[in-house]
Design a protein around this motif. Structure first.
Motif, PDB file in Angstrom:
ATOM      1  N   GLU A 148      -7.086  59.158 100.505  1.00  0.00           N
ATOM      2  CA  GLU A 148      -7.489  58.298  99.528  1.00  0.00           C
ATOM      3  C   GLU A 148      -6.178  57.270  99.411  1.00  0.00           C
ATOM      4  O   GLU A 148      -6.217  55.876  99.197  1.00  0.00           O
ATOM      5  CB  GLU A 148      -7.759  58.957  98.075  1.00  0.00           C
ATOM      6  N   LYS A 149      -5.064  57.897  99.780  1.00  0.00           N
ATOM      7  CA  LYS A 149      -3.862  56.926  99.598  1.00  0.00           C
ATOM      8  C   LYS A 149      -2.800  57.724 100.327  1.00  0.00           C
ATOM      9  O   LYS A 149      -2.522  59.025 100.266  1.00  0.00           O
ATOM     10  CB  LYS A 149      -3.487  56.819  98.158  1.00  0.00           C
ATOM     11  N   ILE A 150      -1.934  56.814 100.794  1.00  0.00           N
ATOM     12  CA  ILE A 150      -0.612  57.302 101.643  1.00  0.00           C
ATOM     13  C   ILE A 150       0.576  56.587 101.047  1.00  0.00           C
ATOM     14  O   ILE A 150       0.414  55.490 100.656  1.00  0.00           O
ATOM     15  CB  ILE A 150      -0.658  57.082 103.051  1.00  0.00           C
ATOM     16  N   ARG A 151       1.802  57.432 100.674  1.00  0.00           N
ATOM     17  CA  ARG A 151       2.680  56.858 100.227  1.00  0.00           C
ATOM     18  C   ARG A 151       3.956  57.287 101.196  1.00  0.00           C
ATOM     19  O   ARG A 151       4.213  58.430 101.484  1.00  0.00           O
ATOM     20  CB  ARG A 151       3.339  57.246  98.995  1.00  0.00           C
ATOM     21  N   ALA A 152       4.922  56.349 101.697  1.00  0.00           N
ATOM     22  CA  ALA A 152       6.048  56.671 102.419  1.00  0.00           C
ATOM     23  C   ALA A 152       7.147  56.088 101.701  1.00  0.00           C
ATOM     24  O   ALA A 152       7.354  55.040 101.144  1.00  0.00           O
ATOM     25  CB  ALA A 152       5.853  55.816 103.734  1.00  0.00           C
ATOM     26  N   THR A 153       8.125  56.772 101.493  1.00  0.00           N
ATOM     27  CA  THR A 153       9.631  56.436 101.214  1.00  0.00           C
ATOM     28  C   THR A 153      10.655  56.730 102.332  1.00  0.00           C
ATOM     29  O   THR A 153      10.822  57.820 102.928  1.00  0.00           O
ATOM     30  CB  THR A 153       9.845  57.390 100.170  1.00  0.00           C
ATOM     31  N   PHE A 154      11.233  55.591 102.431  1.00  0.00           N
ATOM     32  CA  PHE A 154      12.300  55.542 103.614  1.00  0.00           C
ATOM     33  C   PHE A 154      13.760  55.453 102.834  1.00  0.00           C
ATOM     34  O   PHE A 154      13.801  54.534 101.978  1.00  0.00           O
ATOM     35  CB  PHE A 154      12.057  54.436 104.479  1.00  0.00           C
ATOM     36  N   THR A 155      14.520  56.179 103.276  1.00  0.00           N
ATOM     37  CA  THR A 155      16.118  55.973 102.920  1.00  0.00           C
ATOM     38  C   THR A 155      16.844  55.803 104.220  1.00  0.00           C
ATOM     39  O   THR A 155      16.656  56.170 105.313  1.00  0.00           O
ATOM     40  CB  THR A 155      16.576  57.403 102.559  1.00  0.00           C
ATOM     41  N   ILE A 156      17.436  54.417 104.054  1.00  0.00           N
ATOM     42  CA  ILE A 156      18.124  53.953 105.434  1.00  0.00           C
ATOM     43  C   ILE A 156      19.488  53.480 104.943  1.00  0.00           C
ATOM     44  O   ILE A 156      20.073  53.049 103.807  1.00  0.00           O
ATOM     45  CB  ILE A 156      17.351  52.844 105.850  1.00  0.00           C
ATOM     46  N   LYS A 157      20.573  53.837 105.582  1.00  0.00           N
ATOM     47  CA  LYS A 157      21.827  53.528 105.260  1.00  0.00           C
ATOM     48  C   LYS A 157      22.556  52.919 106.853  1.00  0.00           C
ATOM     49  O   LYS A 157      22.249  53.492 107.981  1.00  0.00           O
ATOM     50  CB  LYS A 157      22.553  54.751 104.970  1.00  0.00           C
ATOM     51  N   GLY A 158      23.502  52.096 106.623  1.00  0.00           N
ATOM     52  CA  GLY A 158      24.019  51.523 107.875  1.00  0.00           C
ATOM     53  C   GLY A 158      25.315  50.505 107.357  1.00  0.00           C
ATOM     54  O   GLY A 158      25.332  50.218 106.227  1.00  0.00           O
ATOM     55  N   ASP A 159      25.707  49.764 108.315  1.00  0.00           N
ATOM     56  CA  ASP A 159      26.644  48.783 108.130  1.00  0.00           C
ATOM     57  C   ASP A 159      26.158  47.537 107.878  1.00  0.00           C
ATOM     58  O   ASP A 159      26.795  46.486 108.230  1.00  0.00           O
ATOM     59  CB  ASP A 159      27.726  48.840 109.249  1.00  0.00           C
ATOM     60  N   ALA A 160      25.270  47.364 107.020  1.00  0.00           N
ATOM     61  CA  ALA A 160      24.493  46.176 106.621  1.00  0.00           C
ATOM     62  C   ALA A 160      24.301  46.146 104.913  1.00  0.00           C
ATOM     63  O   ALA A 160      24.022  47.116 104.539  1.00  0.00           O
ATOM     64  CB  ALA A 160      23.271  45.770 107.165  1.00  0.00           C
ATOM     65  N   PRO A 161      24.323  45.020 104.666  1.00  0.00           N
ATOM     66  CA  PRO A 161      23.944  44.965 103.121  1.00  0.00           C
ATOM     67  C   PRO A 161      22.326  45.534 102.821  1.00  0.00           C
ATOM     68  O   PRO A 161      21.575  45.664 103.830  1.00  0.00           O
ATOM     69  CB  PRO A 161      23.896  43.400 102.554  1.00  0.00           C
ATOM     70  N   ALA A 162      22.250  46.109 101.627  1.00  0.00           N
ATOM     71  CA  ALA A 162      20.961  46.888 101.446  1.00  0.00           C
ATOM     72  C   ALA A 162      19.710  46.087 101.601  1.00  0.00           C
ATOM     73  O   ALA A 162      18.840  46.358 102.095  1.00  0.00           O
ATOM     74  CB  ALA A 162      20.978  47.145  99.951  1.00  0.00           C
ATOM     75  N   GLU A 163      19.809  44.649 101.405  1.00  0.00           N
ATOM     76  CA  GLU A 163      18.528  43.646 101.299  1.00  0.00           C
ATOM     77  C   GLU A 163      18.425  43.643 102.999  1.00  0.00           C
ATOM     78  O   GLU A 163      17.214  43.621 103.450  1.00  0.00           O
ATOM     79  CB  GLU A 163      19.131  42.401 100.897  1.00  0.00           C
ATOM     80  N   LYS A 164      19.393  43.471 103.917  1.00  0.00           N
ATOM     81  CA  LYS A 164      19.027  43.525 105.454  1.00  0.00           C
ATOM     82  C   LYS A 164      18.458  44.797 105.680  1.00  0.00           C
ATOM     83  O   LYS A 164      17.567  44.675 106.471  1.00  0.00           O
ATOM     84  CB  LYS A 164      20.415  43.086 105.874  1.00  0.00           C
ATOM     85  N   LEU A 165      18.966  45.944 105.268  1.00  0.00           N
ATOM     86  CA  LEU A 165      18.394  47.303 105.766  1.00  0.00           C
ATOM     87  C   LEU A 165      16.997  47.350 105.157  1.00  0.00           C
ATOM     88  O   LEU A 165      16.059  47.813 106.030  1.00  0.00           O
ATOM     89  CB  LEU A 165      19.274  48.332 104.910  1.00  0.00           C
ATOM     90  N   ARG A 166      16.537  46.999 104.016  1.00  0.00           N
ATOM     91  CA  ARG A 166      15.208  47.041 103.658  1.00  0.00           C
ATOM     92  C   ARG A 166      14.363  45.866 104.314  1.00  0.00           C
ATOM     93  O   ARG A 166      13.168  46.088 104.754  1.00  0.00           O
ATOM     94  CB  ARG A 166      15.080  45.995 102.123  1.00  0.00           C
ATOM     95  N   GLN A 167      14.923  44.706 104.813  1.00  0.00           N
ATOM     96  CA  GLN A 167      13.993  43.756 105.793  1.00  0.00           C
ATOM     97  C   GLN A 167      13.852  44.590 107.184  1.00  0.00           C
ATOM     98  O   GLN A 167      12.919  44.460 107.838  1.00  0.00           O
ATOM     99  CB  GLN A 167      14.977  42.594 106.095  1.00  0.00           C
ATOM    100  N   ILE A 168      14.943  45.384 107.488  1.00  0.00           N
ATOM    101  CA  ILE A 168      14.446  46.172 108.759  1.00  0.00           C
ATOM    102  C   ILE A 168      13.486  47.132 108.833  1.00  0.00           C
ATOM    103  O   ILE A 168      12.625  46.979 109.658  1.00  0.00           O
ATOM    104  CB  ILE A 168      16.012  46.794 109.057  1.00  0.00           C
ATOM    105  N   VAL A 169      13.339  47.840 107.608  1.00  0.00           N
ATOM    106  CA  VAL A 169      12.200  48.686 107.428  1.00  0.00           C
ATOM    107  C   VAL A 169      10.989  47.983 107.199  1.00  0.00           C
ATOM    108  O   VAL A 169       9.894  48.249 107.688  1.00  0.00           O
ATOM    109  CB  VAL A 169      12.492  49.573 106.124  1.00  0.00           C
TER     110      VAL A 169
END
Length: 195
Positions: A148-169
């Protein structure tokens, strides 16, 4: 920086995050110049073991104009837990779908981050799907058989600002084949050979 400039910087930098970025961009360039190379066919076989337990294999695929064997034959298993009259020998097929979604987006994250020159230190995800079993049990014609519904949560860490990491995901989600398969109707043909 233009896309061509980003590609040139990445090509000269070499592999990143375990991704061979020069080969990644060479593949993109090859397909851009010869679109039929993009036509692939993936395959899996499956055999019933007992009860709700089955075992599948993945051996080869067609792509880039020819057949390709995998380095080895991969074996996949599926079963139901005891509460669903299975032996709990392997994950449920619907759990494998959730894993497929997570793995597809994760692979894309690694590729996109490498292409953008971002060094990753961690990528983890949790994927949950809600299902009402009245559909598959034949108890309601108004309840769908699948999630009925799927939820996905990603945790990503790297050498870029959080906004750039969110854009990658987000870019990985937008390009994910499994996300597309799950969220769009795919024609499925079933042939039956009964003896």
């Amino acid at each position: 920086m233009s896309q061509t400039a980003v590609q040139e910087v990445t090509k000269s930098r070499g592999p990143l995050n375990g991704v061979d970025t020069p080969t990644l961009f060479a593949t993109i360039d090859a397909v851009r110049g010869n679109p039929p190379l993009a036509k692939f066919q993936f395959r899996a076989t499956n055999r019933w073991v007992s009860g709700t337990h089955s075992r599948g294999t993945v051996e080869s695929f067609y792509g880039a104009g020819s057949e390709h064997p995998h380095k080895r034959t991969f074996t996949l298993e599926a079963d139901h837990p005891a509460v669903l009259v299975g032996g709990d020998n392997a994950p449920l097929p619907v759990e494998i779908v959730l894993y497929g979604l997570a793995a597809c987006i994760t692979g894309g994250i690694a590729n996109i981050a490498a292409a953008r020159g971002v060094k990753l230190t961690e990528v983890e995800s949790t994927v949950e799907g809600d299902m009402d079993l009245r559909g598959i049990l034949g108890l309601s014609g108004e309840v769908r058989n699948g999630y009925e519904k799927i939820r996905a949560t990603f945790t990503i860490k790297g050498d870029a600002p959080a906004e750039k990491l969110r854009q990658i995901v987000e870019q990985s989600r937008a390009r994910s084949a499994v996300f597309d398969i799950i969220t769009n109707a795919v024609p499925v043909e079933i042939s039956i050979n009964a003896e």
